[in-house]
Motif scaffolding. Structure first.
Motif, short mmCIF file in Angstrom:
data_model
loop_
_atom_site.label_atom_id
_atom_site.label_comp_id
_atom_site.label_asym_id
_atom_site.label_seq_id
_atom_site.Cartn_x
_atom_site.Cartn_y
_atom_site.Cartn_z
N ASN A 277 0.83 -1.20 0.00
CA ASN A 277 0.00 0.00 0.00
C ASN A 277 0.86 1.26 0.00
OD1 ASN A 277 -2.44 -1.41 -0.01
ND2 ASN A 277 -2.54 -1.50 2.24
N ALA A 278 1.95 1.24 0.74
CA ALA A 278 2.85 2.39 0.81
C ALA A 278 3.51 2.67 -0.53
CB ALA A 278 3.91 2.18 1.88
N LEU A 279 3.77 1.60 -1.28
CA LEU A 279 4.43 1.76 -2.59
C LEU A 279 3.52 2.42 -3.63
CD1 LEU A 279 6.32 -1.66 -2.86
CD2 LEU A 279 7.30 0.58 -2.33
N ARG A 280 2.22 2.42 -3.36
CA ARG A 280 1.29 3.00 -4.33
C ARG A 280 1.33 4.53 -4.35
NH1 ARG A 280 -4.05 -0.58 -2.75
NH2 ARG A 280 -3.22 -2.63 -3.31
N TYR A 281 1.84 5.09 -3.28
CA TYR A 281 1.76 6.54 -3.16
C TYR A 281 3.16 7.16 -3.17
CZ TYR A 281 -2.84 5.12 -1.58
OH TYR A 281 -4.07 4.54 -1.50
N GLN A 282 3.27 8.28 -3.84
CA GLN A 282 4.52 9.05 -3.87
C GLN A 282 4.40 10.22 -2.90
OE1 GLN A 282 7.13 8.21 -5.73
NE2 GLN A 282 6.16 6.54 -6.87
N ASP A 283 5.47 10.46 -2.15
CA ASP A 283 5.49 11.62 -1.25
C ASP A 283 5.75 12.90 -2.04
OD1 ASP A 283 7.03 9.86 1.54
OD2 ASP A 283 4.94 10.12 0.91
#
Length: 283
Positions: A277-283
């Motif tokens: 799930n964390a990999l789906r989003y870019q900071d």
């Protein structure tokens, strides 16, 4: 001489039921790890319960006939006792066979054991079925109550071997089930690692450090799982003893290790889902 069941035999039957219920409960893992129970093993399970009910009835009939013979000492009661004893002993063999057939169906449904591993457990079952078939066939030649005593002792003297084979097979089925989930986890883990490697330059340094730390924690839990599996395999391959109590202690230790291995894998799977799930989003 009047045949009496070994005092521990009812305990043996309770152990069989506990083992069976543990096996079915262990396969009912949480949603992400669930494996459907197939119809063939369900049918074998129902047959086992049916044979168990028949055994309890034949054992009751045997006890009644024995008590009548002890009371009256007549030829009629002696003949009745002989027939009821032979029926009970035959049904005892049939019950044990039904349990072995249930284990064999679970092995047939297994998708996690290697072919060699599955064949090993099936060979154990086949050897015990052969013994029980021969033991039951010899019942037709029994002509006295004393012969039934000897027949019962024959099974009792073999029982620790049969008992160990059943326990080994149950643990093998549990290991196969865990292996299926571990394979699924490893497939997802490989995908996650590939995504991390591909996008390594796209994350902020802080997020990249967090992802790397999570990957290490997931790998550590996977390693702890594997250590438990190897410990179980070592113990199970050496599960031989002249004493049922020792077999039970080893079996219980393997159950405990299997539960801990399952927990490590469940935690690692949850962590892996969080990472994906964390990999789906870019900071």
């Amino acid at each position: 001489m009047i045949l009496t069941l070994p005092q521990c035999y009812d305990q043996y039957m309770r152990n069989f039921l506990r083992s069976l219920y543990f096996l079915l409960a262990f396969l009912a893992l949480p949603s992400l790890l669930a494996v459907p129970i197939q119809a063939t093993s369900q049918q074998a399970y129902q047959d086992y319960l049916y044979q168990f009910d028949l055994y309890r009835q034949t054992n009751t009939d045997f006890q009644v006939a024995k008590n009548e013979y002890l009371k009256f000492k007549s030829l009629t009661s002696q003949t009745t006792t002989l027939e009821k004893t032979k029926t009970m002993l035959s049904q005892r063999d049939e019950l044990l066979r039904a349990y072995l057939f249930l284990l064999n169906e679970k092995l047939n449904e297994d998708r996690g054991l290697t072919a060699t591993g599955k064949q090993l457990y099936q060979a154990l079952i086949a050897n015990e079925v052969t013994f029980l078939n021969a033991h039951k066939d010899r019942m037709t030649s029994i002509g006295s109550i004393e012969d039934t005593v000897n027949s019962s002792k024959e099974l009792e003297s073999h029982y620790t071997i049969l008992y160990a084979s059943m326990r080994q097979t149950i643990i093998g089925i549990i290991l196969g089930n865990l292996s299926v989930h571990a394979q699924r986890f490893d497939t997802i883990g490989t995908t996650a690692q590939a995504l991390v490697n591909t996008n390594r330059g796209a994350f902020t340094p802080q997020k990249q450090a967090t992802i790397d730390r999570w990957l290490l924690q997931i790998a550590n839990k996977r390693s702890l799982y594997q250590q438990k599996i190897e410990a179980i395999n070592t113990t199970n391959n050496q599960l031989k003893s002249n004493y049922q109590e020792e077999i039970d202690r080893s079996f219980q230790a393997m159950q405990k290790d299997a539960g801990e291995a399952k927990q490590y894998l469940a935690e690692a799977t949850g962590n892996l889902t969080e990472l994906m799930n964390a990999l789906r989003y870019q900071d």
